[in-house]
Design a protein around this motif. Structure first.
Motif, PDB file in Angstrom:
ATOM      1  N   THR A 189       0.829  -1.208   0.000  1.00  0.00           N
ATOM      2  CA  THR A 189       0.000   0.000   0.000  1.00  0.00           C
ATOM      3  C   THR A 189       0.863   1.258   0.000  1.00  0.00           C
ATOM      4  O   THR A 189       1.960   1.258   0.573  1.00  0.00           O
ATOM      5  CB  THR A 189      -0.962   0.043   1.207  1.00  0.00           C
ATOM      6  OG1 THR A 189      -1.840   1.176   1.067  1.00  0.00           O
ATOM      7  CG2 THR A 189      -0.220   0.145   2.532  1.00  0.00           C
ATOM      8  N   VAL A 190       0.374   2.291  -0.648  1.00  0.00           N
ATOM      9  CA  VAL A 190       1.016   3.611  -0.549  1.00  0.00           C
ATOM     10  C   VAL A 190       0.131   4.573   0.239  1.00  0.00           C
ATOM     11  O   VAL A 190       0.463   5.746   0.366  1.00  0.00           O
ATOM     12  CB  VAL A 190       1.362   4.220  -1.934  1.00  0.00           C
ATOM     13  CG1 VAL A 190       2.436   3.416  -2.626  1.00  0.00           C
ATOM     14  CG2 VAL A 190       0.136   4.386  -2.797  1.00  0.00           C
ATOM     15  N   ASP A 192       4.649  -3.550   5.787  1.00  0.00           N
ATOM     16  CA  ASP A 192       4.004  -2.908   4.647  1.00  0.00           C
ATOM     17  C   ASP A 192       5.072  -2.632   3.604  1.00  0.00           C
ATOM     18  O   ASP A 192       6.209  -2.294   3.939  1.00  0.00           O
ATOM     19  CB  ASP A 192       3.353  -1.577   5.042  1.00  0.00           C
ATOM     20  CG  ASP A 192       2.106  -1.739   5.891  1.00  0.00           C
ATOM     21  OD1 ASP A 192       1.766  -2.880   6.250  1.00  0.00           O
ATOM     22  OD2 ASP A 192       1.476  -0.708   6.215  1.00  0.00           O
ATOM     23  N   SER A 238       5.705  -0.286   0.286  1.00  0.00           N
ATOM     24  CA  SER A 238       5.206   0.881  -0.439  1.00  0.00           C
ATOM     25  C   SER A 238       5.850   0.937  -1.818  1.00  0.00           C
ATOM     26  O   SER A 238       7.014   1.295  -1.952  1.00  0.00           O
ATOM     27  CB  SER A 238       5.544   2.158   0.355  1.00  0.00           C
ATOM     28  OG  SER A 238       5.100   3.296  -0.342  1.00  0.00           O
ATOM     29  N   GLY A 292       2.987  -2.663  -5.981  1.00  0.00           N
ATOM     30  CA  GLY A 292       3.176  -3.134  -4.609  1.00  0.00           C
ATOM     31  C   GLY A 292       2.651  -4.525  -4.351  1.00  0.00           C
ATOM     32  O   GLY A 292       3.287  -5.326  -3.668  1.00  0.00           O
ATOM     33  N   ASP A 320      -5.308   0.031  -1.511  1.00  0.00           N
ATOM     34  CA  ASP A 320      -5.052   1.468  -1.545  1.00  0.00           C
ATOM     35  C   ASP A 320      -6.335   2.265  -1.438  1.00  0.00           C
ATOM     36  O   ASP A 320      -7.370   1.907  -1.994  1.00  0.00           O
ATOM     37  CB  ASP A 320      -4.268   1.885  -2.793  1.00  0.00           C
ATOM     38  CG  ASP A 320      -2.775   1.789  -2.554  1.00  0.00           C
ATOM     39  OD1 ASP A 320      -2.308   2.367  -1.542  1.00  0.00           O
ATOM     40  OD2 ASP A 320      -2.095   1.120  -3.325  1.00  0.00           O
TER      41      ASP A 320
END
Length: 171
Positions: A90-91, A117, A119, A124, A150
């Protein structure tokens, strides 16, 4: 020639899948009310007619990831307590610390699984899948949960036609 220091070949399989999309829709006509564009212009360039977006204040990265992972666990029949690792691509985390992956391990009782996580924007999830594959093949883990999620609507500038037409929210 095989490397004799590596463990024997280990197969990798996807045991279960799950996904989640918010109910709220953002259509091209909705975007045309916000920025100079039209349904025809967006559709011609992207093929996109609508995108899903989180309901502000009630949905976000963690809630979407929780739903998607819960569905994947149900689909797999695997006890989440047997997970060795949780990777979230995730970003747009809801918060920096604790990570979305750490929150998921706690939510599903998957402790003491490792969690991180990753990024890497659009790729991703693929990077996360490749890492999971490598960890299993090398014998470092047996069961890994991978979530790509996201909440792009939380970071998109809806006055910018060049990117606001592209992104939605999902896990």
């Amino acid at each position: 020639m095989k490397n004799p220091t590596l463990p024997s070949d280990r197969g990798v399989r996807i045991a279960g899948t799950g996904s989640f999309t918010p109910d709220k829709l953002l259509t091209n006509d909705d975007l045309a009310q916000m920025v100079e564009t039209s349904d025809e212009w967006i559709t011609q360039r992207t093929g996109i007619k609508q995108r899903r977006i989180c309901e502000p204040g009630t949905e976000g990265t963690f809630s979407m990831a929780r739903e998607a992972l819960g569905r994947a666990i149900d689909d797999s029949g695997i006890d989440p307590k047997t997970l060795d690792l949780v990777i979230v691509g995730t970003v747009t985390p809801d918060m920096t610390c604790p990570s979305t992956s750490a929150r998921l391990t706690a939510e599903f009782g998957a402790t003491p699984a490792a969690a991180f996580d990753l990024s890497a924007a659009c790729c991703g999830f693929l990077y996360s899948m490749n890492i999971a594959d490598s960890m299993i093949r090398l014998g470092r883990a047996d069961r890994i949960a991978v979530v790509g999620v996201d909440h792009m609507s939380s970071v998109i500038d809806y006055d910018d036609r060049s990117c606001s037409i592209l992104f939605g929210d999902a896990a």
